[in-house]
Design an enzyme around this catalytic site. Structure first.
Site, PDB file in Angstrom:
ATOM      1  N   ARG A 165      26.209  38.348  54.841  1.00 34.50           N
ATOM      2  CA  ARG A 165      27.072  39.398  53.660  1.00 34.50           C
ATOM      3  C   ARG A 165      27.339  41.476  53.589  1.00 34.50           C
ATOM      4  O   ARG A 165      26.458  40.460  52.155  1.00 34.50           O
ATOM      5  CB  ARG A 165      28.502  39.316  53.660  1.00 34.50           C
ATOM      6  CG  ARG A 165      29.759  40.237  52.333  1.00 34.50           C
ATOM      7  CD  ARG A 165      30.990  39.309  52.334  1.00 34.50           C
ATOM      8  NE  ARG A 165      31.958  40.343  51.766  1.00 34.50           N
ATOM      9  CZ  ARG A 165      32.028  40.712  50.441  1.00 34.50           C
ATOM     10  NH1 ARG A 165      31.733  40.166  49.530  1.00 34.50           N
ATOM     11  NH2 ARG A 165      32.876  41.479  50.184  1.00 34.50           N
TER      12      ARG A 165
ATOM     13  N   HIS B  30      32.819  49.142  49.329  1.00 35.78           N
ATOM     14  CA  HIS B  30      32.362  48.320  48.452  1.00 35.78           C
ATOM     15  C   HIS B  30      32.520  48.684  47.715  1.00 35.78           C
ATOM     16  O   HIS B  30      30.614  49.329  46.484  1.00 35.78           O
ATOM     17  CB  HIS B  30      31.264  47.205  48.516  1.00 35.78           C
ATOM     18  CG  HIS B  30      31.254  46.017  47.521  1.00 35.78           C
ATOM     19  ND1 HIS B  30      30.684  44.667  47.873  1.00 35.78           N
ATOM     20  CD2 HIS B  30      31.066  46.027  46.060  1.00 35.78           C
ATOM     21  CE1 HIS B  30      31.277  43.562  47.055  1.00 35.78           C
ATOM     22  NE2 HIS B  30      30.791  44.344  46.334  1.00 35.78           N
TER      23      HIS B  30
ATOM     24  N   GLU C 232      37.057  44.290  47.247  1.00 35.06           N
ATOM     25  CA  GLU C 232      38.161  44.068  46.227  1.00 35.06           C
ATOM     26  C   GLU C 232      39.096  44.879  46.191  1.00 35.06           C
ATOM     27  O   GLU C 232      39.150  45.653  44.542  1.00 35.06           O
ATOM     28  CB  GLU C 232      37.580  43.620  45.274  1.00 35.06           C
ATOM     29  CG  GLU C 232      36.591  42.587  44.932  1.00 35.06           C
ATOM     30  CD  GLU C 232      35.619  41.651  44.113  1.00 35.06           C
ATOM     31  OE1 GLU C 232      35.636  42.344  42.625  1.00 35.06           O
ATOM     32  OE2 GLU C 232      35.244  40.662  44.013  1.00 35.06           O
TER      33      GLU C 232
ATOM     34  N   ASN D 180      37.125  36.388  47.068  1.00 34.65           N
ATOM     35  CA  ASN D 180      36.319  36.482  46.195  1.00 34.65           C
ATOM     36  C   ASN D 180      36.929  35.608  44.906  1.00 34.65           C
ATOM     37  O   ASN D 180      38.076  36.127  44.626  1.00 34.65           O
ATOM     38  CB  ASN D 180      36.364  37.712  46.512  1.00 34.65           C
ATOM     39  CG  ASN D 180      35.391  38.853  46.817  1.00 34.65           C
ATOM     40  OD1 ASN D 180      35.236  38.134  47.778  1.00 34.65           O
ATOM     41  ND2 ASN D 180      34.906  39.788  47.141  1.00 34.65           N
TER      42      ASN D 180
ATOM     43  N   TYR E 126      35.732  33.837  41.286  1.00 36.59           N
ATOM     44  CA  TYR E 126      34.906  33.018  40.126  1.00 36.59           C
ATOM     45  C   TYR E 126      34.749  32.070  39.264  1.00 36.59           C
ATOM     46  O   TYR E 126      34.821  31.595  39.360  1.00 36.59           O
ATOM     47  CB  TYR E 126      34.029  34.011  39.742  1.00 36.59           C
ATOM     48  CG  TYR E 126      33.223  34.790  40.637  1.00 36.59           C
ATOM     49  CD1 TYR E 126      33.788  36.189  41.598  1.00 36.59           C
ATOM     50  CD2 TYR E 126      31.846  34.980  40.659  1.00 36.59           C
ATOM     51  CE1 TYR E 126      32.584  36.745  42.617  1.00 36.59           C
ATOM     52  CE2 TYR E 126      31.286  35.877  41.205  1.00 36.59           C
ATOM     53  CZ  TYR E 126      31.892  36.524  42.759  1.00 36.59           C
ATOM     54  OH  TYR E 126      30.873  37.480  43.648  1.00 36.59           O
TER      55      TYR E 126
ATOM     56  N   GLU F  22      32.981  35.757  48.381  1.00 30.82           N
ATOM     57  CA  GLU F  22      32.294  35.622  47.761  1.00 30.82           C
ATOM     58  C   GLU F  22      32.240  34.139  45.852  1.00 30.82           C
ATOM     59  O   GLU F  22      33.182  34.294  45.624  1.00 30.82           O
ATOM     60  CB  GLU F  22      32.245  37.140  46.601  1.00 30.82           C
ATOM     61  CG  GLU F  22      32.071  38.109  46.827  1.00 30.82           C
ATOM     62  CD  GLU F  22      31.779  39.121  46.066  1.00 30.82           C
ATOM     63  OE1 GLU F  22      31.679  39.001  44.557  1.00 30.82           O
ATOM     64  OE2 GLU F  22      31.820  40.355  46.702  1.00 30.82           O
TER      65      GLU F  22
HETATM   66  C1  GBH Z   1      32.774  40.751  42.353  1.00 33.99           C
HETATM   67  O1  GBH Z   1      33.554  41.345  41.773  1.00 33.99           O
HETATM   68  C2  GBH Z   1      31.984  41.792  42.962  1.00 33.99           C
HETATM   69  O2  GBH Z   1      33.068  41.822  43.860  1.00 33.99           O
HETATM   70  C3  GBH Z   1      30.215  41.885  43.137  1.00 33.99           C
HETATM   71  O3  GBH Z   1      29.981  42.759  43.606  1.00 33.99           O
HETATM   72  C4  GBH Z   1      30.185  41.573  41.271  1.00 33.99           C
HETATM   73  O4  GBH Z   1      28.205  41.275  41.212  1.00 33.99           O
HETATM   74  C5  GBH Z   1      30.993  40.146  41.009  1.00 33.99           C
HETATM   75  O5  GBH Z   1      31.504  39.813  41.119  1.00 33.99           O
HETATM   76  C6  GBH Z   1      29.807  39.507  40.078  1.00 33.99           C
HETATM   77  O6  GBH Z   1      30.181  40.322  38.839  1.00 33.99           O
HETATM   78  O7  GBH Z   1      34.093  43.331  31.553  1.00 33.99           O
HETATM   79  O8  GBH Z   1      35.774  44.686  31.914  1.00 33.99           O
HETATM   80  O9  GBH Z   1      33.649  45.134  32.940  1.00 33.99           O
HETATM   81  C7  GBH Z   1      34.187  39.837  40.723  1.00 33.99           C
HETATM   82  C8  GBH Z   1      35.338  40.617  39.843  1.00 33.99           C
HETATM   83  C9  GBH Z   1      35.718  42.795  38.334  1.00 33.99           C
HETATM   84  C10 GBH Z   1      35.016  40.087  37.803  1.00 33.99           C
HETATM   85  C11 GBH Z   1      35.056  42.646  36.923  1.00 33.99           C
HETATM   86  C12 GBH Z   1      33.668  40.908  36.853  1.00 33.99           C
HETATM   87  C13 GBH Z   1      34.196  43.189  35.037  1.00 33.99           C
HETATM   88  C14 GBH Z   1      35.126  43.216  34.113  1.00 33.99           C
HETATM   89  N1  GBH Z   1      34.474  40.909  38.123  1.00 33.99           N
HETATM   90  N2  GBH Z   1      34.750  42.562  35.651  1.00 33.99           N
HETATM   91  S1  GBH Z   1      34.577  44.084  32.802  1.00 33.99           S
END
Ligand code: GBH
Length: 457
Positions: A79, A124, A169, A306, A308, A352
């Site tokens: 992807r 993205h 997202e 996605n 996590y 993801e």
């Molecule tokens: C994914 O988002 C993304 O799709 C991907 O591109 C990215 O590399 C991956 O996560 C790993 O992070 O601390 O306020 O800046 C997951 C959701 C949203 C999680 C933003 C991390 C940081 C918020 N992400 N968040 S902040």
């Protein structure tokens, strides 16, 4: 919850992902136009250590190397995302940058040559700056611009693509980009309106592109959907109805905001409408016309998620945010079950899942443990709970530009040396583990004593 031995069903799609701005570099190479992430990362103070994606993993010049990494993992899918402004430098069809088209053709053809199915995300997060200059996602004309860009990609690449994703997202795009402004384009002046307006236009753009695909390409090509993100929300006290309601409201506000219109009735969830319009004084949710609702409802061929992490929800308590990625494997199983119930047993793909470490080491036992535990919970959801899970995607193929955190957090299955101009990639222990898991298609009972095998440096 105990460890569960067993295999995923035959045909289960193992995959690995990246995105254009995070790996490509070549930010102004061969006629590429600027995107909002170029602008944002070039603005001092926006990114940790003022790092940028100017070079990143230099993937724009490393098709062969990247495809080789994909091959080493043994995944069935890869992807990646297309950079809109690499194809249309000013965001419109008025000029096609052939070098950009060539790059994606070469990537797609190289993947097909090794038997890997490309999964292509159209957006993205890297909106062409020229479109941002006229209002970006807040300007409704972006709906047509996105549809024209998508149509071009379907026409140009679609004969080889079975799996399209429109937006990655939308919650993150709208809230972080247009609400609190920590992501590009960094707008935070009207958090009660801008995110809702941007979301409204994203949903319309998605639906329009879906209908274009449905009408002109689908029969001969593949499937299309949107990737949404959420965190599992666990009520702090499951016996306290207001905690349970708070958890549900959280899921509806982050995920239902987009999934409800697309998978249900073309409209926002009632609880979100109520929350936004009544409980907050300075905010307003835009309204879809009846015709728009009809166009939006049913615009996804699968549910792409996605996921996590998880969080505990307590009614009316604003709590400090720790590190965003708390490792909670069982949250994945609960999330999949919630999706299954809420959206009527959809076909689900995890697009993801992964973990970042501040450490560049290739001996990443933490990541091995993470994948083992999360994938096992996904297996339980599929096997024991009957969730229709058809694929799993690791984030990420290699260490890359982690948005406003720069090159600090490393999510890769392969390590990238950002101090070396050649950006060499080195397999981490987790890449060997993931490859083995894929070869086993899960956790077969007979191999319960399996050790990590294969050449590990
Ligand atoms: C994914 O988002 C993304 O799709 C991907 O591109 C990215 O590399 C991956 O996560 C790993 O992070 O601390 O306020 O800046 C997951 C959701 C949203 C999680 C933003 C991390 C940081 C918020 N992400 N968040 S902040």
């Amino acid at each position: 919850d105990d460890f569960h031995y067993g295999n995923f069903p035959e045909g289960f799609k193992w995959s690995v992902s990246t995105s254009a701005y995070q790996i490509e570099g070549g930010w102004n190479a061969d006629g590429k136009g600027e995107s909002i992430w170029d602008t944002f990362s070039h603005t001092p103070g926006k990114i940790a250590n003022n790092e940028t994606g100017d070079v990143a993993c230099d993937s724009y010049h490393k098709v062969k190397e990247d495809v080789n990494l994909v091959k080493m993992l043994g995944v069935q899918q890869y992807r990646f995302s297309i950079s809109w402004s690499r194809i249309f430098p000013d965001g419109t069809t008025s000029y096609v940058n052939q070098a950009g088209v060539d790059y994606y053709n070469s990537l797609i053809d190289s993947l097909l040559k090794i038997g890997v199915e490309p999964v292509v995300t159209l957006y993205h997060w890297d909106l062409p700056q020229a479109l941002e200059d006229i209002g970006g996602l807040l300007n409704e004309t972006v709906v047509d611009r996105f549809n024209e860009y998508a149509d071009f990609c379907f026409k140009t690449f679609g004969n080889r693509i079975k799996f399209w994703i429109t937006f990655n997202e939308p919650y993150v795009i709208t809230w972080l980009g247009y609400g609190i402004g920590v992501f590009a384009p960094g707008i935070n002046s009207s958090p009660g309106e801008a995110p809702y307006q941007a979301a409204h236009n994203i949903i319309k753009a998605h639906a329009k592109a879906y209908r274009t695909y449905e009408k002109f390409y689908k029969g001969k090509q593949g499937r299309i959907g949107m990737t949404m993100s959420t965190e599992w929300a666990e009520p702090k006290d499951p016996n306290n109805p207001s905690d349970v309601e708070a958890a549900d409201r959280f899921l509806q506000s982050i995920l239902g905001w987009f999934a409800h219109p697309i998978f249900k009735n073309g409209d926002y969830p009632e609880v979100v409408k109520k929350q936004v319009n009544e409980r907050r004084t300075q905010s307003r949710l835009p309204v879809f016309t009846d015709a728009e609702k009809v166009e939006i409802a049913g615009t996804a061929d699968f549910f792409a998620i996605n996921g996590y992490t998880s969080r505990l929800l307590v009614f009316n308590l604003v709590h400090p945010t720790p590190d965003w990625l708390q490792i909670v494997p069982w949250g994945m199983r609960r999330l999949l079950n919630w999706l299954d119930r809420e959206y009527g047993h959809p076909t689900i793909y995890i697009t993801e899942n992964g973990v970042g470490t501040s450490d560049a080491t290739v001996d990443d036992q933490i990541r091995v443990n993470f994948y083992k535990a999360y994938i096992n919970e996904a297996l339980k959801a599929q096997q024991l709970d009957g969730v229709d899970l058809r694929g799993y995607t690791a984030w990420s193929l290699m260490d890359n530009f982690e948005w406003n955190s720069g090159y600090g957090p490393r999510f890769g299955l392969f390590e990238v040396d950002f101090n070396d101009a050649m950006r060499p990639r080195t397999p981490k222990r987790s890449s060997i583990y993931y490859n083995q898991l894929i070869r086993n298609n899960g956790f077969p009972l007979l191999q319960r004593d399996e050790r990590i095998t294969g050449d590990f440096p």
